[in-house]
Design a protein around this motif. Sequence first.
Motif, short mmCIF file in Angstrom:
data_model
loop_
_atom_site.label_atom_id
_atom_site.label_comp_id
_atom_site.label_asym_id
_atom_site.label_seq_id
_atom_site.Cartn_x
_atom_site.Cartn_y
_atom_site.Cartn_z
N UNK A 181 -6.25 91.54 -24.04
CA UNK A 181 -6.18 90.26 -22.95
C UNK A 181 -6.28 90.28 -21.66
N UNK A 182 -6.37 89.37 -20.91
CA UNK A 182 -6.62 89.39 -19.40
C UNK A 182 -4.94 89.15 -19.26
N UNK A 183 -4.23 90.20 -18.39
CA UNK A 183 -3.18 90.06 -17.88
C UNK A 183 -3.17 89.75 -16.34
N UNK A 184 -1.95 88.90 -15.90
CA UNK A 184 -1.89 88.55 -14.67
C UNK A 184 -0.38 88.97 -14.05
N UNK A 185 -0.53 89.18 -12.72
CA UNK A 185 0.75 89.61 -11.93
C UNK A 185 0.67 89.29 -10.48
N UNK A 186 1.66 88.39 -10.41
CA UNK A 186 1.81 88.09 -8.84
C UNK A 186 2.92 88.77 -8.12
N UNK A 187 2.65 88.59 -6.65
CA UNK A 187 3.47 89.33 -5.71
C UNK A 187 4.45 88.39 -4.99
N UNK A 188 5.87 88.60 -5.34
CA UNK A 188 6.95 87.84 -4.47
C UNK A 188 7.40 88.39 -3.59
N UNK A 189 6.96 88.35 -2.42
CA UNK A 189 7.61 89.22 -1.15
C UNK A 189 7.21 90.73 -1.47
N UNK A 190 8.30 91.44 -1.93
CA UNK A 190 7.83 92.96 -2.34
C UNK A 190 7.79 93.68 -3.65
N UNK A 191 8.04 92.51 -4.61
CA UNK A 191 8.18 92.63 -5.96
C UNK A 191 7.03 92.07 -6.71
N UNK A 192 6.55 92.71 -7.70
CA UNK A 192 5.31 92.31 -8.62
C UNK A 192 6.14 91.78 -9.73
N UNK A 193 5.81 90.56 -10.27
CA UNK A 193 6.27 89.87 -11.40
C UNK A 193 5.76 90.51 -12.59
N UNK A 194 6.68 90.24 -13.57
CA UNK A 194 6.18 91.00 -14.97
C UNK A 194 4.78 90.52 -15.42
N UNK A 195 3.88 91.29 -15.82
CA UNK A 195 2.64 90.81 -16.14
C UNK A 195 2.67 89.95 -17.43
N UNK A 196 1.85 89.09 -17.43
CA UNK A 196 1.95 88.33 -18.58
C UNK A 196 0.15 87.83 -19.01
N UNK A 197 0.18 87.83 -20.57
CA UNK A 197 -1.28 87.45 -20.81
C UNK A 197 -1.66 86.25 -20.46
N UNK A 198 -2.90 85.86 -19.83
CA UNK A 198 -3.58 84.68 -19.46
C UNK A 198 -4.63 84.16 -20.42
N UNK A 199 -5.30 85.17 -20.99
CA UNK A 199 -6.61 84.85 -21.95
C UNK A 199 -5.92 84.36 -23.23
N UNK A 200 -6.73 83.53 -23.98
CA UNK A 200 -6.28 83.12 -25.27
C UNK A 200 -6.13 84.18 -26.13
N UNK A 201 -5.26 83.99 -27.23
CA UNK A 201 -4.74 85.13 -27.95
C UNK A 201 -5.65 85.29 -29.13
N UNK A 202 -6.60 84.35 -29.57
CA UNK A 202 -7.73 84.35 -30.51
C UNK A 202 -9.11 84.88 -30.18
N UNK A 203 -9.02 85.65 -28.93
CA UNK A 203 -10.46 86.54 -28.59
C UNK A 203 -10.00 87.49 -27.67
#
Length: 219
Positions: free
Chosen positions: A14-36
Amino acid sequence: TALCWSEGNAGRIRVMLSTLDGTDWATPIPISPADADAFRPALCIHGGNVVLAWDEYRDGAYGVRVCLWDSAAATDVCYLARTNENWFAPHLLDHGGQAYVAWLASQKVAHKRGIVDHACYGLVGRIAADGVELLQDGVTTSSQAVADLREGLLAMDRHYNYDGLRRKPRLVPGVGERIWCVWERLPAGDGTVHSGEFVGREYDPASRHWGTVKLLHGS
């Protein structure tokens, strides 16, 4: 600030995404569909949102998916694919108030005895909220191909771990709102030349026209 990558997740890639909020990186979340399975993600920031693109392997072929992330959820823009071709390795650019995507298309060149090779070319599109508009080749109007990659540059010793742009069209900003699609190729010759050429074409959004191929660097 955002970061994306692909990794194994619940039996899929899966493609994972994390965003930076100030000095902390958010918990990575899967972005791409779960069926491929999804590979080779790219991102850019456009209009305050994160634009993402990656290639997915589904139904025996690769296609390119484009989506928007607005800090709360992902919105699917479109899935780019064509029968009997593989579309993959997207690259994104935000420039002149527009978001663009370039990707590699690979077409099997067949012979009655089997597959001989793959003919590759580069495509470029403008991303909108409701889809991707292919930027038609203004010189060869019968073709949607912007970059002819049939003469892709190969490494001299091996074909793996090559860091160049071989068969990887890339987008770079131009003057004003113009953009360039750039790639590498082998120069015309007798096949004994190993050094490559760095070439590109400029796109003018005002005239909706691609210029001719220009040599940007080479011997």
